[in-house]
Scaffold this active site. Structure first.
Site, PDB file in Angstrom:
ATOM      1  N   GLU A   1      41.356  74.966  -1.325  1.00 37.31           N
ATOM      2  CA  GLU A   1      40.193  74.910  -0.425  1.00 37.31           C
ATOM      3  C   GLU A   1      39.839  76.294   0.098  1.00 37.31           C
ATOM      4  OE1 GLU A   1      42.262  71.595   1.621  1.00 37.31           O
ATOM      5  OE2 GLU A   1      40.275  70.700   1.707  1.00 37.31           O
TER       6      GLU A   1
ATOM      7  N   GLU B   1      46.317  66.124  -2.167  1.00 34.94           N
ATOM      8  CA  GLU B   1      46.439  65.496  -0.854  1.00 34.94           C
ATOM      9  C   GLU B   1      46.691  63.984  -0.912  1.00 34.94           C
ATOM     10  OE1 GLU B   1      44.456  67.925  -1.603  1.00 34.94           O
ATOM     11  OE2 GLU B   1      44.256  69.300   0.089  1.00 34.94           O
TER      12      GLU B   1
END
Ligand code: T1G
Length: 701
Positions: free
Chosen positions: A105, A125
């Site tokens: 990210e 995740e």
């Protein structure tokens, strides 16, 4: 500047370096350091481009997972990465190792990305029961398209650099030194007058097909990720990139992340993330203890298990000699191994060249003398103590001093085997799970005399061959099979009482087990359990109804999938109920005066899952398992227990030990007292309002 993030400017190129071992996780010091660096840069004019690099073995490998339980202080990931993206000059991320989660990210918030050729980039995740919460659900679709982003998040698998390049997740793969290549890339940007390229300004290239993409991914989630919230919410957040503004999408992502972070699913999977690593921490293995080398391995037995174990070592480049009693057995075994590799080549997960090099590492002999230079020998033959003792005597005679003698036994007494050798300290149990080249679990069974350096070598070996090694002491069935015994007993008993195999397995699979226990018996071979009970009569209760179902199936030679029928009928790879078998089992239950009843779904779950938990509590108090979390690792890595439930002992804590204890006391009255006696540790923890997690914490050495 903080000591984990430094900023330097040279020749009008600014470099922000993150250096925070072991994996540059985005913990508070890293986030604060990054915030300071980019705040400083916003006020400076002496640079034309920015490099973001990480020292050590990997680019940022995610948020600090531990912070989810201790609280995440500002600057929060989303805000921080927005600050990076807002930089007025082009920002280039240099990726190496495994850029994961917040690392990916951060990279996507940079304007350009260059990767080392061996780098892998992912958004795992969901494996923690959460969604990318640092802008990933909003930037990934904008960068690589909605469908590719959904695939990346749902699979959780990191992309190799070439694939990331193909998708547009990275702009270039470094030809040589990464940092030098990144510097050259930045300078070229400046020379070509290429400015910032903010991901937040992009639109997913397949936005026009959003409806069908989302529908297809939702169907995929419903089919393969049932009972879970995070995958559904991840799709919702990513789909928002085609309907909401970037800012609104970030808000949605943040709200969803908040909802998920402390839900049971996330707590369970975070628990397992740390539990999977805790298993390597064994009291008594002190820093001064060194592992022994493993340069050559001998495998005794060219059957399914021996062949699978041999592949584990050939896969990491360790030469293996396979021993068996005849050339015919050896050739058959090598043929099976080659077929396994050929299947991987046809699936594209192995090259022909790799196949040949791995087969080239395998040699075969009927003569134990071929093992005279082996550092490790693993016996994987039929579960018969006399046969194993004979093999260990031969190994003892030929293996060099310092070699390790391993047995793959799943139930027999390691100490008894060890005592047949002159080197009991070098003997250890290495219980692989079939198919050994696939199943991740390895039970490392520590005998009474096993030396600590032998134990350490086994733990290191497990990591090398990509197994999850869990240490067990010696008892019948070690950890996994010991707990599977009462679990299977209750399943069989409920069929004798009047349930059908499909009802029992159906309830377990609906709850989340990969496969119901009776279907597991059919897959493994119904006779395996029966043969073990015959070989260990002392382990089988006198109760005539005990395991009568499988006894009847074996008597009829209905051994399961391999013969097309067992608890079920098998046609075209599909399992179907078998009325003849159901009738036979119900009749046997009546003949043995087993009380007829029709257990509902909840009772099926309680009897199967609580019997497992009760046995787990006994393993802890007997010292067979070191931690409750180790038991969770065994069951999620080797027995198809759903990770989003955290494992049997974590699940018990979420139900509450008092609830479980009370239910067991009820079963003690209504079912069979010989099977339903609460484990003393379970009773003690239940009555004190404690948990298995607290027991682990109080026993952590
Ligand atoms: N946080 C905290 N500790 C971590 C960590 C992490 N992300 N990753 C590793 N560790 C610790 C680990 O516990 C161990 O500690 C040591 O580092 C070495 O790890 C906002 C919310 C990177 C592939 O899921 O996959 O970003 O046991 O033994 O085998 O959207 O670690 O030595 O005390 O595993 O070489 C997403 C998790 C987080 C990556 C290296 N990231 N890590 O494997 O070493 S959520 C992940 C790994 C997130 C954002 C979201 C692996 C690895 P100890 P190791 P390894």
């Amino acid at each position: 500047m903080s000591d984990v993030v430094t900023l330097s400017v040279s020749d009008r190129i600014a470099t922000v370096t993150i250096d925070s071992a072991p994996v540059n996780a985005a913990d508070y010091p890293v986030r604060a350091g990054l915030q300071k660096a980019f705040t400083d840069l916003a006020a400076r004019t002496d640079f034309d481009a920015v490099l973001v690099i990480c020292a050590g073995r990997t680019f940022m490998a995610g948020a600090d997972i531990g912070e989810f339980d201790t609280g995440i202080k500002a600057p929060h990931h989303q805000d921080l990465f927005n600050l990076v993206e807002s930089c007025a000059k082009p920002v280039v991320a240099a990726l190496h190792g495994t850029a994961l989660g917040a690392g990916t990210e951060l990279a996507m918030a940079c304007h350009y990305r260059i990767a080392d050729k061996g780098a892998r980039i992912g958004l795992p995740e969901l494996s923690l029961g959460i969604i990318p919460g640092a802008g990933g659900t909003q930037r990934a679709p904008r960068l690589i398209g909605l469908d590719a982003a959904m695939d990346l998040v749902l699979s959780g698998k990191p992309l190799p650099a070439p694939k990331a390049l193909e998708l547009g997740l990275v702009d270039e793969i470094a030809a040589g030194d990464l940092n030098a290549a990144a510097l050259a890339f930045a300078k070229k940007l400046v020379a070509e007058g290429k400015g910032v390229r903010r991901t937040c300004d992009m639109t997913p290239k397949d936005a026009d097909k959003a409806a069908e993409i989302v529908a297809a991914r939702q169907a995929q989630v419903a089919k393969t990720m049932k009972n879970r919230t995070s995958p559904v919410k991840a799709l919702e957040a990513m789909a928002a990139t085609t309907s909401l503004s970037f800012k609104e999408g970030l808000k949605l992502e943040a709200d969803i992340s908040k909802q998920l972070e402390h839900a049971v699913e996330a707590r369970a999977m975070r628990h397992l993330f740390f539990a999977d690593r805790e298993v390597r921490k064994i009291p008594g293995i002190t820093k001064d203890i060194k592992a022994r080398p493993i340069r050559k391995v001998g495998i005794i037995g060219a059957g399914t298990m021996g062949g699978g174990i041999a592949m584990c070592f050939a896969n990491i480049g360790v030469p293996v000699t396979i021993i068996d009693v005849s050339d015919e057995n050896l050739q058959r075994g090598l043929g099976v191994i080659r077929k396994n590799y050929e299947r991987s080549v046809s699936r594209g997960s192995l090259s022909q060249e790799q196949l040949e090099s791995r087969m080239g590492l395998l040699s075969a002999s009927t003569d134990y003398a071929a093992l005279k230079d082996a550092d490790l020998a693993i016996e994987a033959v039929f579960e018969k103590m006399e046969l194993k003792k004979d093999i260990f005597a031969k190994l003892d005679a030929v293996l060099p001093a310092g070699a390790i003698l391993g047995t793959n036994t799943s139930t027999l007494d390691i100490d008894e085997i060890a005592n047949t050798t002159k080197r009991p300290a070098d003997v250890i149990g290495l219980h692989f799970f079939s198919p050994a080249n696939v199943m991740p679990l390895l039970e490392i069974v520590q005998g009474k005399q096993t030396a600590m350096d032998v134990l350490l070598t086994a733990l290191d070996m497990a990591k090398l061959i990509k197994k999850t090694g869990v240490v067990s002491k010696v008892c019948y069935g070690f950890i996994g099979n010991r707990m599977m015994d009462p679990y299977g007993r209750e399943a069989e008993r409920m069929v004798q009482e009047g349930a059908t195999p499909a009802e029992v397995d159906g309830a377990l699979e609906e709850w989340g087990m990969a496969m119901g226990i009776l279907a597991v018996y059919d897959m493994a071979g119904v006779e395996v359990g029966e043969n073990t009970r015959i070989a260990n009569p002392h382990m089988v209760p006198k109760d005539p109804s005990f395991y009568r179902c499988s006894t009847l199936l074996v008597a009829n030679k209905w051994l399961g999938q391999k013969v097309g029928r067992g608890y079920y009928r098998y046609e075209g790879g599909k399992r179907a109920s078998c009325p003849e078998v159901i009738e036979m089992m119900h009749a046997e239950g009546k003949r043995l005066n087993v009380p007829s009843r029709k257990p509902g779904k909840q009772e099926i779950l309680d009897r199967c899952l609580f019997s497992m938990i009760n046995e787990g509590a006994k393993l802890l108090e007997e010292g067979i398992a070191l931690r409750a979390s180790d038991i969770d690792v065994v069951y999620t890595a080797g027995y198809g227990y759903p990770r989003y439930r955290g494992g049997p002992m974590f699940y018990a804590d979420t139900i509450g030990l008092k609830v479980i204890y009370d239910k067991i006391v009820e079963f003690q009255k209504t079912l069979d007292p010989q099977y339903w006696t609460p484990a003393p540790l379970l009773e003690k923890l239940a009555k004190s309002g404690s948990t298995f997690a607290q027991w682990d914490a109080s026993n952590r050495k």
